[in-house]
Write an enzyme that holds these catalytic residues in place. Structure first.
Site, PDB file in Angstrom:
ATOM      1  N   ARG A 109       3.526  -7.137   1.044  1.00 36.86           N
ATOM      2  CA  ARG A 109       2.383  -7.413   1.928  1.00 36.86           C
ATOM      3  C   ARG A 109       1.094  -7.554   1.120  1.00 36.86           C
ATOM      4  O   ARG A 109       0.257  -8.421   1.405  1.00 36.86           O
ATOM      5  CB  ARG A 109       2.261  -6.316   2.981  1.00 36.86           C
ATOM      6  CG  ARG A 109       1.230  -6.634   4.050  1.00 36.86           C
ATOM      7  CD  ARG A 109       1.292  -5.675   5.213  1.00 36.86           C
ATOM      8  NE  ARG A 109       0.892  -4.330   4.843  1.00 36.86           N
ATOM      9  CZ  ARG A 109       0.938  -3.274   5.663  1.00 36.86           C
ATOM     10  NH1 ARG A 109       1.383  -3.418   6.894  1.00 36.86           N
ATOM     11  NH2 ARG A 109       0.562  -2.080   5.259  1.00 36.86           N
ATOM     12  N   GLU A 141      -4.120  -3.954  18.818  1.00 32.66           N
ATOM     13  CA  GLU A 141      -3.702  -2.754  18.083  1.00 32.66           C
ATOM     14  C   GLU A 141      -4.849  -1.756  18.084  1.00 32.66           C
ATOM     15  O   GLU A 141      -5.895  -2.006  18.715  1.00 32.66           O
ATOM     16  CB  GLU A 141      -3.299  -3.116  16.651  1.00 32.66           C
ATOM     17  CG  GLU A 141      -4.417  -3.776  15.854  1.00 32.66           C
ATOM     18  CD  GLU A 141      -4.002  -4.183  14.443  1.00 32.66           C
ATOM     19  OE1 GLU A 141      -3.037  -3.637  13.881  1.00 32.66           O
ATOM     20  OE2 GLU A 141      -4.687  -5.063  13.889  1.00 32.66           O
ATOM     21  N   LYS A 173      -4.466  -7.597   4.954  1.00 35.42           N
ATOM     22  CA  LYS A 173      -4.994  -6.229   4.830  1.00 35.42           C
ATOM     23  C   LYS A 173      -6.091  -6.258   3.763  1.00 35.42           C
ATOM     24  O   LYS A 173      -5.849  -6.030   2.588  1.00 35.42           O
ATOM     25  CB  LYS A 173      -3.856  -5.271   4.475  1.00 35.42           C
ATOM     26  CG  LYS A 173      -4.193  -3.830   4.771  1.00 35.42           C
ATOM     27  CD  LYS A 173      -2.948  -2.979   4.850  1.00 35.42           C
ATOM     28  CE  LYS A 173      -3.270  -1.512   4.850  1.00 35.42           C
ATOM     29  NZ  LYS A 173      -4.049  -1.039   5.992  1.00 35.42           N
TER      30      LYS A 173
END
Ligand code: PMP
Length: 296
Positions: free
Chosen positions: A52, A184, A151
């Site tokens: 990721r 989220e 991220k």
């Protein structure tokens, strides 16, 4: 012995682990990161976290100055140097030092650091009594503006939502997207249980594809639930049997109230408790094993 930090290519003392005020990670939030955990000498899902990290960096055209294998070794080296069997690991790669303009081409080399420290656990009562949440006015970043799947060090969207949750006197915020669909929380993914179905939003609504989320979807299927990735609204949460959050630091946390609506029986639900138990059994098993010299 003080904390040792991995900085660029070697371990340094905490006091020497400093970056330039010209680092674009600091000036512009230009960088990527991962939060990772180790359990009993095993880095949980380390490969998935590295994948990721590299994917976020790829989209930002940020070159990570190390291969995945070397980075894996550096994480383990940091854990060993700090004699940590159970740890929280923060892996950060910034664009590096440049000038005061935002052009990333001026940054010649990325800055990389790894912090491994004792894990600060969430309060026990969160797991026993469940969390109280509220939806907040700040809308989750639009995927075509800054995709929540990346991220990055630019977490102000999440921080604003966190401030709003605190102002509302609740434990955590739920962010909706511009269409009003649930996305989220500020650092966790969200799920709801209704009968034998477990639902979580699909990545395209604007979420981080959590690594804990993936594990929990698999565990749910293995335990006889049908798992759906579908868009849903606040109403679906209010009328669910159970709601829970997932994340590396939090693992699985029950939710008992949202926007003053009691969820289910108002206590952590049995499916959530079952998944929490199964998840805890799995964490010392799936990842990269290492040997920390000595104990914490
Ligand atoms: N959403 C956001 C915005 C996050 O920052 C995180 C990680 N802290 C998560 C979800 C959960 O992801 P993971 O399970 O990979 O920790």
């Amino acid at each position: 012995m003080g904390l040792k930090i991995f900085l660029n290519d070697k371990l340094v003392d905490k006091k020497d682990a400093v970056v330039s005020v010209f680092d674009h990670g600091l000036l512009y939030g230009d960088g990527v990161f991962e939060g990772i955990r180790s359990y009993g000498g095993l880095v949980f899902k380390l490969r998935e976290h590295l994948d990721r990290l590299f994917e976020s960096a790829h989209t930002l055209t940020l070159e990570i100055p190390m291969s995945k294998n070397a980075l894996e070794k550096a994480v383990i080296q940091t854990l060993q140097a700090n004699r940590l069997n159970d740890a929280y690991i923060r892996l950060v790669v910034t664009r590096g030092t440049g000038d005061l303009g935002l052009d990333p081409r001026k940054c010649l080399r990325a800055t990389l650091f790894i912090i491994a420290d004792k894990i600060l656990l969430y309060p026990k009562e969160y797991y026993e009594k469940g969390l109280v949440l509220a939806t907040v006015p700040t809308v989750r970043n639009h995927p075509e503006a800054l995709n929540p799947q990346l991220k990055t060090l630019n977490y102000l969207n999440n921080i604003l939502a966190k401030i709003e949750a605190t102002n509302a006197g609740v434990n955590e915020a739920i962010l909706l997207n511009a269409q009003g669909y649930v996305t989220e929380c500020t650092g966790e993914n969200i799920f709801y249980v209704k009968g034998r179905e477990i639902t979580t939003p699909p990545p395209y609504v604007g979420i981080l594809k959590g690594i804990t989320r993936e594990v929990v979807m698999r565990l749910s299927k293995e335990n006889g639930f049908s798992v759906r990735e579908e868009v849903f609204t606040r109403h679906d949460l209010y009328t669910a049997d159970e709601v829970f959050l997932t994340g590396t630091a939090a693992e699985i946390v029950p939710v008992v109230k949202i926007d003053n609506r009691v969820i289910g029986a108002g206590i952590p639900g049995k499916s959530t408790l079952m998944l929490m138990k199964k998840f805890r059994k799995l964490t010392p098993k799936e990842g990269v094993r290492y040997r920390a010299v000595g104990r914490q």
